[in-house]
Enzyme design. Structure first.
Site, PDB file in Angstrom:
ATOM      1  N   GLY A 113       0.758  -1.252   0.024  1.00 47.70           N
ATOM      2  CA  GLY A 113       0.060  -0.076  -0.095  1.00 47.70           C
ATOM      3  C   GLY A 113       0.771   1.273  -0.074  1.00 47.70           C
ATOM      4  O   GLY A 113       2.089   1.325   0.276  1.00 47.70           O
ATOM      5  N   CYS A 114       0.230   2.313  -0.296  1.00 49.12           N
ATOM      6  CA  CYS A 114       1.099   3.722  -0.474  1.00 49.12           C
ATOM      7  C   CYS A 114       1.464   4.199   0.856  1.00 49.12           C
ATOM      8  O   CYS A 114       2.684   4.303   1.093  1.00 49.12           O
ATOM      9  CB  CYS A 114       0.329   4.692  -1.222  1.00 49.12           C
TER      10      CYS A 114
END
Length: 312
Positions: A113-114
């Site tokens: 995920g970012c």
């Protein structure tokens, strides 16, 4: 040798960017479905089985279904959703932490995920080194450009200029927490406070550290030196050796696939802040997928990436 590649979900933000980046690369032969075919289960199954590698740019449940459709094919996969980030049999696609060879040899790779990319990039090496405790209740304050929320959030921000700040995840239990806790090796999931600001792309992840209270074994300089040593030679992650007076996200930030890490400390040495700056669509999504794709294909990891450009 050309790699046959299928992007399942190529009409979303991440999928569109990956497809645009790869169309000019001769190493890949893209399998493209038209609008009618991409919603047809049979056509998707055929594409998944025909591909050497498939990149899943889908919601979580759709990504799980795509894996089922590809069963028996031998197709290698990169999943950009959060469906498989802590799943058995999947390799977490953060090569700087997991190891480049692990990615290169994996059949199933789950893109990070970012927000976790920033958090883990900062915290995981320091916990491994024993400079930060694994059992501390960490907090994470982070802001992202609105492109990370997909087409609906993009449309909302671009048609409502009155929005200046959007805090969300207020019921806690955010879907990013399992990977944050697992790959940092933490006893407790961190308290995560994400927000969105009116910039298309860019991200700042901030981890405050009360060093005196947590009885940390090093100060800010020690933390910075440990991160610099951990990422020495990395083409993608840069550890800043200075301490700027401010960290900015600009509305027109250029795309970039690198990540800059900062360590700030108080004058008395009792507190520190770890700050990661990255492009939520670059190292936080599409750029990470391409980095992993390169490794899986035996190519230099930085091929096709835009490096040396990160938000301020």
């Amino acid at each position: 040798m050309t790699t046959r590649l299928f992007i399942d979900g190529a009409v979303g933000t991440t999928g569109l960017e990956i497809r645009a980046r790869l169309q000019g690369r001769s190493e890949f032969d893209l399998i493209i479905l038209d609008d009618a075919q991409r919603k047809d289960e049979s056509a998707r199954r055929d594409a998944l089985h025909a591909a050497d590698i498939a990149i899943l740019c889908l919601p979580d449940e759709a990504a799980k279904e795509a894996v089922k459709l590809a069963k028996g094919s031998g197709t290698r996969m990169i999943d950009a959703s959060s469906a498989h980030r802590v799943a058995e049999g999947w390799t977490y696609g953060f090569p700087e932490l997991i190891g480049h060879e692990a990615i290169a040899n994996a059949q199933f790779v789950s893109n990070p995920g970012c927000y976790p990319t920033g958090f883990l990039g900062l915290v995981a090496p320091l916990v491994r080194a024993g400079l930060l405790p694994a059992d501390w209740p960490y907090t994470v304050n982070a802001v992202s450009g609105y492109s990370g929320g997909g087409n609906a959030l993009i449309d909302r921000f671009e048609h409502d200029p009155a929005i200046a700040f959007r805090a969300y995840g207020l019921t806690l239990g955010h879907k990013h927490l399992p990977e944050m806790q697992t790959y940092a090796g933490l006893t407790h999931a961190p308290v995560f406070s994400p927000a969105v600001v009116p910039a298309h792309r860019g991200m700042v992840v901030d981890v405050p550290l009360p060093l005196a209270a947590m009885q940390a074994t090093g100060g800010a300089d020690d933390l910075r030196a440990a991160l610099a040593a951990f990422y020495a030679g990395s083409a993608v992650v840069r550890v800043a050796d200075d301490t700027p007076a401010e960290v900015l996200l600009r509305q027109g930030t250029a795309p970039g696939d690198g990540m800059a890490l900062h360590v700030f400390g108080s004058a008395d040495g009792t507190q520190a802040r770890l700050v990661a700056v990255l492009d939520n669509l670059g190292k936080g999504a599409s750029g990470a997928a391409i980095q992993n794709l390169n490794l899986m294909c035996g190519l230099p990891e930085e091929t096709g990436l835009t490096l040396g450009v990160t938000p301020e």
